[in-house]
Design a protein around this motif. Structure first.
Motif: not given
Length: 562
Positions: A191-200
């Motif tokens: 999800m976009e929010v995960i990729r941007r805030s928690y990329f690892e």
């Protein structure tokens, strides 16, 4: 409609073909299992859930064949840059590789849900049949044993066994649970929010695809869905289905024999898996190649410029590389557009401080003593992007937002070299450049290049070749007052350029109308490196201001995708 076809026709055709294949596979295999004589007894136990389980499986095989291909970047770059078979329209489709990757993933998620629900129902009905809760035929079919003279149909081998026990003890069951859980984690972490805030989290979880594909290949080996096989003498279900008590007692009704189908999933996915394995091997080889730092510069607004040198490295304008810093993470690779020109003897990237990885890298570099080499860096690439095609158009319209200006820095530098060398192959005769920034500091590292270009064009009498407009989308009252005081000066107070900075956002209708008037018979390539909202706006404007008449202006939209 004509304007829409110009910009989206081939994309729509590919989408329609892909969807048509999915629908055909689903319908074909649904009726194959719903009407096939060999599945008559299996359908008696399971009903319509048999077809609803098997039809999605066929669609899953097809999409699992496709899911890895869009992320084989070396393969796509080879198709894009080395093969002349790819025209401009086809190259645009290659630039949408991640969009197609996500679309295929959504289909896999949907079909997995249908397949899983149907098989959960199947297990329940298998179990009920084994316990004798249905008719005599169901009980008889469920009682068949796997012996020298017979084969079973119902995988629930005892009335005391629960469906959960079957799900966690059979090959098909346990692999099904593993690949479903893996897929859930992969999709939710994407999800976009995960990729941007928690990329690892996204990066590491995405590597569960290894478990997913391993389980997928093994899943069919359980052969849990069984069909009737030919016997001698043959068992005719039309006669024998109503006489289960006579099976094996009369010649017309021998005991029916059953067998699971040959697993086929591996045949669908083995090719893409091998291609992707080569992709990772090539990445490892490139990782092992030495990379030397030529220059390290900390630019304003926490932007890090790395000038790197690597033996045998060749690039084109607008391309990008993946960087890996083992001191931060052995596994993480991050994409960055190169800001250098192909004519230079090094390649450079500008890295903005967003996210843990970039912040750690900038912190490490800031602590280095003067003149020291930076941390070990692995480089994979370069890879082709839409910006590679900028010189294929007579007129190019470049739009960058914030750090999204990086591919256009490469283009601008290359233009400067081409003019310096009087390159006769330069087809482009006009460039419009728009840069949108929230902060004044962001202009500083790029303004130097624009000043050089501005001076170069004037000296050659080609001031009209490059039209650029810089837009500051965020400012305060003190800045506005400072601008008003220095409004009459020849150069801009922010950038030092003769072209004054605009405040606010561009009126895109006005800009497109002006470009169309100034280039009444040209093909205009519109290139964006920026947010999705801006992409949707520019895409609509390209359609709106394109003319179906081939003798008039046409706009082709291109967007950077990572």
């Amino acid at each position: 409609m004509g304007n829409w076809i110009i910009n989206h026709g081939l994309s729509a055709l590919i989408l329609v073909v892909w969807m048509a294949i999915n629908i055909f596979l689903f319908v074909y295999f649904y009726f194959f299992y719903d009407l096939g004589d060999q599945f008559f007894y299996t359908r008696h136990l399971l009903g319509a859930a048999l077809a609803w389980a098997r039809a999605p499986a066929a669609v899953l095989n097809f999409n699992c064949l496709l899911i890895l291909l869009p992320v084989c970047r070396n393969l796509l770059s080879l198709l894009r840059g080395s093969f002349m078979c790819c025209g401009r329209s086809m190259r645009k489709q290659l630039d949408k590789n991640l969009t197609f990757h996500k679309l295929v993933a959504y289909m896999i998620g949907l079909m997995t849900a249908v397949h899983t629900v149907a098989h959960l129902l199947n297990l329940e009905w298998y179990n009920n049949s084994r316990r004798g809760l249905y008719d005599t035929l169901s009980t008889t079919l469920s009682s068949l044993e796997d012996t020298d003279n017979g084969t079973y149909l119902n995988p629930v081998r005892s009335a005391s066994i629960t469906p959960t026990h079957v799900a966690f003890t059979t090959i098909a069951g346990i692999t099904g649970v593993i690949i479903t859980l893996s897929l859930i984690l992969i999709i939710t972490s994407s999800m976009e929010v995960i990729r941007r805030s928690y990329f690892e989290v996204f990066w590491y979880t995405h590597h569960l695809f290894i478990i997913f594909f391993t389980g997928l290949v093994i899943h069919g080996a359980g052969r849990i869905v069984r069909s009737q096989t030919t016997t001698d003498p043959p068992h005719n279900f039309t006669i024998c289905k109503d006489r289960p008590q006579d099976w094996g007692r009369i010649a017309a009704c021998p005991i029916p024999q059953f067998a699971g189908g040959f697993p086929q999933t591996w045949m669908w996915v083995i090719g893409p898996m091998i291609l992707y394995l080569f992709e990772r091997v090539l990445r490892f080889i490139r990782y092992m190649q030495a990379v030397r730092y030529r220059k390290i510069v900390i630019r304003p607004s926490k932007v890090l410029e790395l000038q790197l040198v690597k033996a045998g490295f060749k690039m084109e304008v607008g391309q990008y590389v993946f960087l890996n810093c083992p001191s931060i993470s052995q596994l993480e690779w991050h994409p960055f557009t190169m800001t250098s020109a192909p004519e230079e003897d090094f390649f450079s990237v500008h890295i903005r401080s967003v996210g843990d990885w970039t912040q750690k890298l900038i912190s490490m570099v800031e602590q280095l003593p003067d003149g020291a080499q930076g941390p070990k860096m692995g480089v994979d690439g370069p890879f082709g992007t839409a910006s590679e095609d900028v010189f294929d158009y007579e007129v190019s319209m470049l739009v960058g937002a914030g750090i999204g200006v990086t591919p256009f820095a490469s283009i601008m530098k290359s233009i400067w070299y081409k003019f310096k060398e009087s390159n006769p192959k330069l087809r482009t005769r006009k460039i419009y450049f728009y840069w949108l920034c929230r902060e004044t500091h962001a202009f500083e590292w790029f303004a130097d290049l624009l000043q050089v270009l501005e001076k170069e064009m004037e000296e050659r009498g080609m001031g009209d070749f490059l039209t650029y407009k810089l837009y500051l989308t965020g400012w305060d009252h003190s800045h506005a007052a400072h601008v008003m005081v220095h409004f009459d000066e020849d150069t801009d107070v922010v950038t030092g350029l003769k072209q004054k900075t605009h405040y606010g956002r561009p009126n895109w209708d006005k800009e497109f109308e002006e470009i169309r008037k100034e280039n009444p018979t040209s093909v205009v390539g519109t290139f964006l490196c920026g947010p999705l909202a801006l992409a949707k706006t520019l895409e609509k404007k390209c359609v709106k201001y394109s003319d179906v008449d081939p003798r008039k202006t046409k706009f082709y939209f291109n967007k950077e995708n990572f």
